[in-house]
Scaffold this motif. Structure first.
Motif, PDB file in Angstrom:
ATOM      1  N   UNK A 166       0.904  -1.500  -0.783  1.00 37.57           N
ATOM      2  CA  UNK A 166       0.506   0.082   0.335  1.00 37.57           C
ATOM      3  C   UNK A 166       0.824   1.108   0.451  1.00 37.57           C
ATOM      4  N   UNK A 211       0.950   3.946  -3.574  1.00 38.05           N
ATOM      5  CA  UNK A 211       0.294   5.913  -3.615  1.00 38.05           C
ATOM      6  C   UNK A 211       1.792   6.413  -3.687  1.00 38.05           C
ATOM      7  N   UNK A 268       2.087   8.299  -6.804  1.00 34.68           N
ATOM      8  CA  UNK A 268       1.861   9.666  -6.154  1.00 34.68           C
ATOM      9  C   UNK A 268       3.207  10.849  -6.553  1.00 34.68           C
ATOM     10  N   UNK A 296      -3.050   7.676  -8.510  1.00 33.98           N
ATOM     11  CA  UNK A 296      -2.709   8.287  -7.181  1.00 33.98           C
ATOM     12  C   UNK A 296      -4.651   9.177  -6.137  1.00 33.98           C
ATOM     13  N   UNK A 304      -6.846   5.924  -5.381  1.00 35.98           N
ATOM     14  CA  UNK A 304      -5.897   5.010  -3.757  1.00 35.98           C
ATOM     15  C   UNK A 304      -6.708   6.243  -3.458  1.00 35.98           C
ATOM     16  N   UNK A 305      -6.688   7.667  -3.187  1.00 33.89           N
ATOM     17  CA  UNK A 305      -6.674   8.460  -2.243  1.00 33.89           C
ATOM     18  C   UNK A 305      -8.444   8.506  -1.864  1.00 33.89           C
ATOM     19  N   UNK A 335      -9.278   4.162  -1.040  1.00 32.39           N
ATOM     20  CA  UNK A 335      -8.711   3.623  -0.019  1.00 32.39           C
ATOM     21  C   UNK A 335      -8.408   4.164   1.106  1.00 32.39           C
ATOM     22  N   UNK A 336      -7.747   5.408   0.582  1.00 34.27           N
ATOM     23  CA  UNK A 336      -7.611   7.227   2.427  1.00 34.27           C
ATOM     24  C   UNK A 336      -8.610   7.335   2.910  1.00 34.27           C
ATOM     25  N   UNK A 388     -12.044   6.647   2.699  1.00 27.29           N
ATOM     26  CA  UNK A 388     -13.182   5.702   4.223  1.00 27.29           C
ATOM     27  C   UNK A 388     -12.396   4.837   4.552  1.00 27.29           C
TER      28      UNK A 388
END
Lengths: 208, 184
Positions: free
Chosen positions: A78, A82, A86, A98, A101-102, A105-106, A108
């Motif tokens: 992970x 990222x 990024x 990016x 994923x933001x 993933x990040x 929530x």
């Protein structure tokens, strides 16, 4: 030498920052901005120390191949996913990896982590909300009124509850917060003076 | 698993944000010869300082990290003395004295509340005054300060509880409505 020169650097840099505070900002603005930029650059390198420790500890767990190695692999993957998306790809692109994923993933996961704190807060409330003393009763009543004042049921019980809740926030709570801020500020000033004068040296570490 | 992924993405996100806000615009872009702007070679000093900071990882040569650290701590404490006096002490005292005038003619309730505000600040501050033993009049006044502090902590606690509960509700709503498709 290993301790004296850093102490001199600390004293001089603190002295310069105090002196420039009393000089017309127009004359020292460029210098002050330059110092802040240097501090941000050096401070950003401190991030590497944390990341190095985090990754090394998880690489060791993976190498030991214990029961929880899969979790460490997930963390490492992970992290690098990222970072690579990024830095090496267009991080501003809303359809890019990016941003994906933001957003998926990040964001929530972070709101779920903070929402899980509600259970810890409920457990803490159970322990704290025991009116054993007069002081604890004040805490209990203030918290109860503020909580009720923030939800519709509070207004349904009594229309004045939100008014009382706002009054608590505006007067006794704000006054005590001001006192805490002033007290903390005086403490910070005394610690800063001790650091500047070399009385407080713990930041240099224990060894010579 | 989710916790580990969260830690990994948080650390990675922090690194990317630092790279984009600090390393790239403040260091790498300025050290490059872009044509319109010449190279800012003085930035090599904080670059070396940052590299010296990494010596903290070395057991033998960790003293090297003390030099950039002492610069950062020195600047921080110098700014701490001046800025904290200005922003946290003078501005707070100014706000207490001038923003809430003690007596407003014709508005007895606001006047009483403003007096209560000043009393609360002074009694709470007295609680943090450890140069005199909390006995007698000082002890009783400091005790009133504790009451105000407890009300403040209770209010802050209640506020935090409601914020966390609303976050939890939004996550449950997401799971039920968006994820499982159950309409509430």
């Amino acid at each position: 030498m290993k301790r004296t020169i850093p102490l001199i650097i600390t004293f001089l840099s603190a002295l310069v920052m105090i002196i420039i505070y009393f000089i017309n900002p127009a004359h020292v603005q460029k210098f002050e901005n330059g110092v802040f930029e240097w501090i941000r650059i050096i401070g950003a390198f401190a991030l590497f120390l944390g990341l190095f420790n985090l990754l090394i500890s998880h690489f060791i767990k993976v190498r030991r191949n214990g029961m929880n190695a899969v979790y460490s692999i997930a963390l490492i993957v992970a992290f690098f996913a990222i970072v690579i998306s990024g830095i090496f790809f267009d991080s501003e692109n809303p359809d890019g990896t990016f941003q994906f994923m933001f957003n998926n993933i990040y964001r929530p996961l972070s709101s779920t982590m903070f929402s899980l704190l509600a259970f810890y807060v409920a457990s803490a409330a159970f322990r704290a909300f025991r009116a054993k003393t007069k002081e604890a009763s004040f805490l209990l009543v203030a918290a109860f009124i503020v909580m009720l004042g923030r939800v519709p049921i509070g207004t349904m019980i009594w229309g004045k509850i939100p008014v009382i809740s706002n009054w608590i926030m505006a007067y006794p709570a704000a006054a005590a917060q001001s006192a805490i801020m002033i007290g903390a500020a005086l403490g910070a000033i005394s610690v800063s003076l001790k650091i500047m004068l070399g009385i407080e040296r713990t930041y240099l570490g224990g060894e010579e | 698993m989710a916790e580990h992924i969260f830690v990994g993405t948080s650390a990675g996100y922090g690194f990317v944000v630092t790279y984009q806000n600090v390393f790239k615009p403040m260091l790498f872009d300025k050290l490059k010869d872009a044509g319109s702007e010449p190279m800012n070679l003085i930035l090599i000093i904080p670059l070396i300082g940052g590299i010296m900071l990494l010596f903290k990882l070395s057991r033998k040569n960790n003293w090297v990290a003390r030099y950039p650290l002492s610069f950062m701590v020195g600047v921080g404490s110098g700014m701490g003395i001046t800025n904290v006096i200005k922003s946290d002490v003078i501005s707070q005292v100014h706000a207490i004295i001038f923003k809430n005038p003690m007596w407003i003619s014709g508005d007895i309730w606001t006047s009483l509340f403003n007096i209560l505000y000043v009393v609360a600040v002074l009694t709470s501050l007295l609680y943090f005054f450890f140069s005199a033993e909390h006995k007698g009049a000082i002890g009783k006044t400091a005790r009133i300060g504790i009451w105000f502090l407890m009300i403040s902590f209770g209010a802050a606690f209640g506020f935090t509880v409601m914020a966390r509960i609303s976050l939890l509700i939004s996550r449950v709503q997401f799971l039920l409505e968006d994820f499982l498709g159950i309409s509430l």
